[in-house]
Write a protein that holds these residues in place. Structure first.
Motif, PDB file in Angstrom:
ATOM      1  N   LEU A 121       0.849  -1.185   0.000  1.00 48.76           N
ATOM      2  CA  LEU A 121       0.000   0.000   0.000  1.00 48.76           C
ATOM      3  C   LEU A 121       0.888   1.241   0.000  1.00 48.76           C
ATOM      4  CD1 LEU A 121      -3.037   0.559   0.006  1.00 48.76           C
ATOM      5  CD2 LEU A 121      -2.915   0.817   2.493  1.00 48.76           C
ATOM      6  N   SER A 122       0.816   2.031  -1.065  1.00 46.52           N
ATOM      7  CA  SER A 122       1.758   3.137  -1.257  1.00 46.52           C
ATOM      8  C   SER A 122       1.029   4.370  -1.775  1.00 46.52           C
ATOM      9  CB  SER A 122       2.845   2.750  -2.264  1.00 46.52           C
ATOM     10  OG  SER A 122       3.475   1.550  -1.899  1.00 46.52           O
ATOM     11  N   SER A 123       1.660   5.519  -1.538  1.00 52.57           N
ATOM     12  CA  SER A 123       1.137   6.780  -2.069  1.00 52.57           C
ATOM     13  C   SER A 123       1.790   7.054  -3.423  1.00 52.57           C
ATOM     14  CB  SER A 123       1.442   7.927  -1.106  1.00 52.57           C
ATOM     15  OG  SER A 123       1.076   9.164  -1.680  1.00 52.57           O
ATOM     16  N   GLU A 131      -3.942   6.216  -1.383  1.00 50.03           N
ATOM     17  CA  GLU A 131      -2.965   5.133  -1.449  1.00 50.03           C
ATOM     18  C   GLU A 131      -3.558   3.959  -2.217  1.00 50.03           C
ATOM     19  OE1 GLU A 131      -1.981   4.270   2.629  1.00 50.03           O
ATOM     20  OE2 GLU A 131      -0.195   5.548   2.516  1.00 50.03           O
ATOM     21  N   THR A 132      -2.677   3.192  -2.855  1.00 50.98           N
ATOM     22  CA  THR A 132      -3.142   2.019  -3.596  1.00 50.98           C
ATOM     23  C   THR A 132      -2.063   0.945  -3.558  1.00 50.98           C
ATOM     24  OG1 THR A 132      -4.047   1.242  -5.710  1.00 50.98           O
ATOM     25  CG2 THR A 132      -2.240   2.823  -5.818  1.00 50.98           C
ATOM     26  N   PRO A 171      -5.701   1.011 -11.336  1.00 51.22           N
ATOM     27  CA  PRO A 171      -6.881   0.991 -10.464  1.00 51.22           C
ATOM     28  C   PRO A 171      -6.495   1.114  -8.994  1.00 51.22           C
ATOM     29  CG  PRO A 171      -6.987  -0.776 -12.094  1.00 51.22           C
ATOM     30  CD  PRO A 171      -5.605  -0.196 -12.178  1.00 51.22           C
ATOM     31  N   VAL A 172      -7.291   1.859  -8.248  1.00 47.13           N
ATOM     32  CA  VAL A 172      -7.057   1.994  -6.811  1.00 47.13           C
ATOM     33  C   VAL A 172      -7.531   0.722  -6.121  1.00 47.13           C
ATOM     34  CG1 VAL A 172      -7.650   3.261  -4.717  1.00 47.13           C
ATOM     35  CG2 VAL A 172      -7.254   4.507  -6.860  1.00 47.13           C
ATOM     36  N   ARG A 173      -6.612   0.044  -5.467  1.00 48.73           N
ATOM     37  CA  ARG A 173      -6.933  -1.177  -4.723  1.00 48.73           C
ATOM     38  C   ARG A 173      -6.274  -1.089  -3.365  1.00 48.73           C
ATOM     39  NH1 ARG A 173      -5.829  -3.746  -9.937  1.00 48.73           N
ATOM     40  NH2 ARG A 173      -7.810  -4.234 -10.918  1.00 48.73           N
ATOM     41  N   LYS A 174      -7.004  -1.531  -2.343  1.00 45.56           N
ATOM     42  CA  LYS A 174      -6.531  -1.376  -0.973  1.00 45.56           C
ATOM     43  C   LYS A 174      -5.964  -2.659  -0.376  1.00 45.56           C
ATOM     44  CE  LYS A 174      -7.702   2.960  -0.643  1.00 45.56           C
ATOM     45  NZ  LYS A 174      -6.670   4.013  -0.494  1.00 45.56           N
ATOM     46  N   SER A 175      -6.053  -3.783  -1.094  1.00 40.16           N
ATOM     47  CA  SER A 175      -5.569  -5.046  -0.539  1.00 40.16           C
ATOM     48  C   SER A 175      -5.070  -5.939  -1.663  1.00 40.16           C
ATOM     49  CB  SER A 175      -6.684  -5.763   0.229  1.00 40.16           C
ATOM     50  OG  SER A 175      -7.705  -6.195  -0.660  1.00 40.16           O
TER      51      SER A 175
END
Length: 410
Positions: A224-226, A259-260, A370-374
């Motif tokens: 998970l990074s900015s 973050e993604t 795509p924004v993904r959190k996991s």
């Protein structure tokens, strides 16, 4: 096809032997969850080690360096599989102490708390397939002429060590760590040694990554990074080259970007490749890197005022880029792997890389992530760029040119 279970002999004088139910000649292993070899058949000992005692060794010790992570994951997946006839299969490079490596397939099934493994030498089948296709298929003939990807990987690892030493010595000479060099030419030569060593190191890194991608063994390490600091770092890596070319490098990053999940190394390679190409093919003007969030995705855009590309060139994107433009506007060369690898790395992320351009009108590259959190959200989400994507790019370029002609006429 159903996968037949293994049968292991358990007699007191045969407890270290393993046999395939169809006969004793097959190479069969019994493995602990961590890959330790608990028992082996005569066929396994013949295939792997000859007279080598396999018991107590790890199957990972006999796997090529680039295959070990994938084999370890296959062991883990097989342990989680409760269906006795469902085998976890993997092809890898088997290293043998007393013979050359062989291309091997392993089939793994859970056997209580341990694993049963059947090995099959796929080298002869692969050689026969290549030979049969080579006579009639020019593409296959070209593949035959290329070095084996595993050999490329091993060669690359071997080359990195002496190159690192050469660059270290050159750095010490440039810094005159042990006293003055005495003549300006020596200092110039030290700079050249360091520069050419760095270029060779970059070529080897590209070669290794390309070999892994071609073999399907390139693994992302997402976290998970900015995206904002990552984009700024990429711009700074290219800024010196842009300034030497007399170009402005503009950076426009939106605030509050989410973050993604991303592999920072792979994304950095994509963006730096796009920026380097923009600088390489822009004679004057500016290169702009913009980052924004749009429709649940992070969009990295690299915009230049360079020579642009024709529709024919756009349609061939995804091939090696320097097949279209071997040298930039200042005669800058390249490995031919950059943009092709950028496409592949974008797809591995579940993202997409699209370019729009026209001759004399510059190029716009959009890398959409795509924004993904996991990690779970990333699984199985790869997107590919096919003919429809390329056609849509061509349509947009044509529309842009029509609109521009209309504005000029007005």
């Amino acid at each position: 096809m159903a996968f037949r279970p293994f049968a292991f002999l358990t007699g007191s004088n045969r407890k270290d032997r393993a046999e395939w139910r169809a006969g004793s000649g097959d190479p069969v292993l019994r493995l602990a969850p961590d890959g330790e070899i608990l028992a082996s058949s005569d066929g396994a000992r013949t295939l792997i080690g000859g007279e080598t005692n396999l018991k107590g060794r790890s199957i990972l010790d006999f796997a090529g360096r680039d295959d070990r992570a994938a084999l370890k994951e296959a062991l883990s997946r097989a342990l989680q599989n409760t269906r006795a006839e469902a085998a976890e299969r993997l092809k890898f490079r088997l290293l043998r102490p007393h013979a050359g490596p062989v291309f091997t397939e392993i089939a793994l099934v859970r056997d209580g708390h341990d694993l049963s493994a059947l090995l099959r030498d796929r080298g002869p089948e692969l050689a026969a397939l290549r030979q049969s296709r080579g006579a009639s298929d020019k593409a296959s003939a070209a593949d035959e002429a290329r070095p084996d990807t595993a050999m490329l990987a091993d060669l690359g690892h071997e080359l990195k060590t002496p190159l690192g030493a050469i660059m270290g010595f050159a750095e010490a000479m440039r810094a005159e760590a042990f006293g003055p060099l005495g003549h300006d030419k020596y200092r110039e030569y030290a700079d050249l040694i360091h520069a050419t060593g760095g270029h060779a190191s970059d070529l080897i890194a590209a070669m290794l990554d390309r070999a892994k991608l071609d073999a399907g063994r390139y693994e992302l390490a997402p976290a998970l990074s900015s995206p904002a600091p990552l984009a700024r770092t990429c711009a700074e890596m290219v800024r010196g080259e842009a300034e030497r070319a007399g170009l402005d490098l503009n950076v426009e990053i939106a605030e509050d970007l989410p973050e993604t999940m991303l592999d920072a190394s792979a994304v950095r390679r994509i963006i730096v490749n796009l920026l380097n190409n923009a600088v390489k093919f822009t004679a004057d003007g500016a290169v702009t890197l913009s980052v924004r969030e749009k429709d649940g995705a992070i969009e990295f855009s690299v915009i230049d005022t360079g020579v642009g590309m024709s529709q024919t060139a756009l349609a061939r994107l995804g091939e090696r880029f320097t097949a279209l433009h071997k040298n930039g506007v200042r005669g800058t060369g390249g490995t031919g792997l950059g943009l092709s690898m950028a496409y592949r790395l974008a797809n591995l992320h579940g993202g997409v890389l699209k370019l729009t351009s026209a001759p004399g009108e510059g190029t716009v590259a959009h890398f959409v992530l795509p924004v993904r959190k996991s990690l779970k959200e990333m699984t199985g989400a790869n997107i590919t760029t096919g003919p429809a994507d390329i056609q849509s790019q061509l349509d947009r370029v044509a529309q842009y040119r029509r609109e521009r002609i209309g504005r000029d006429a007005a």
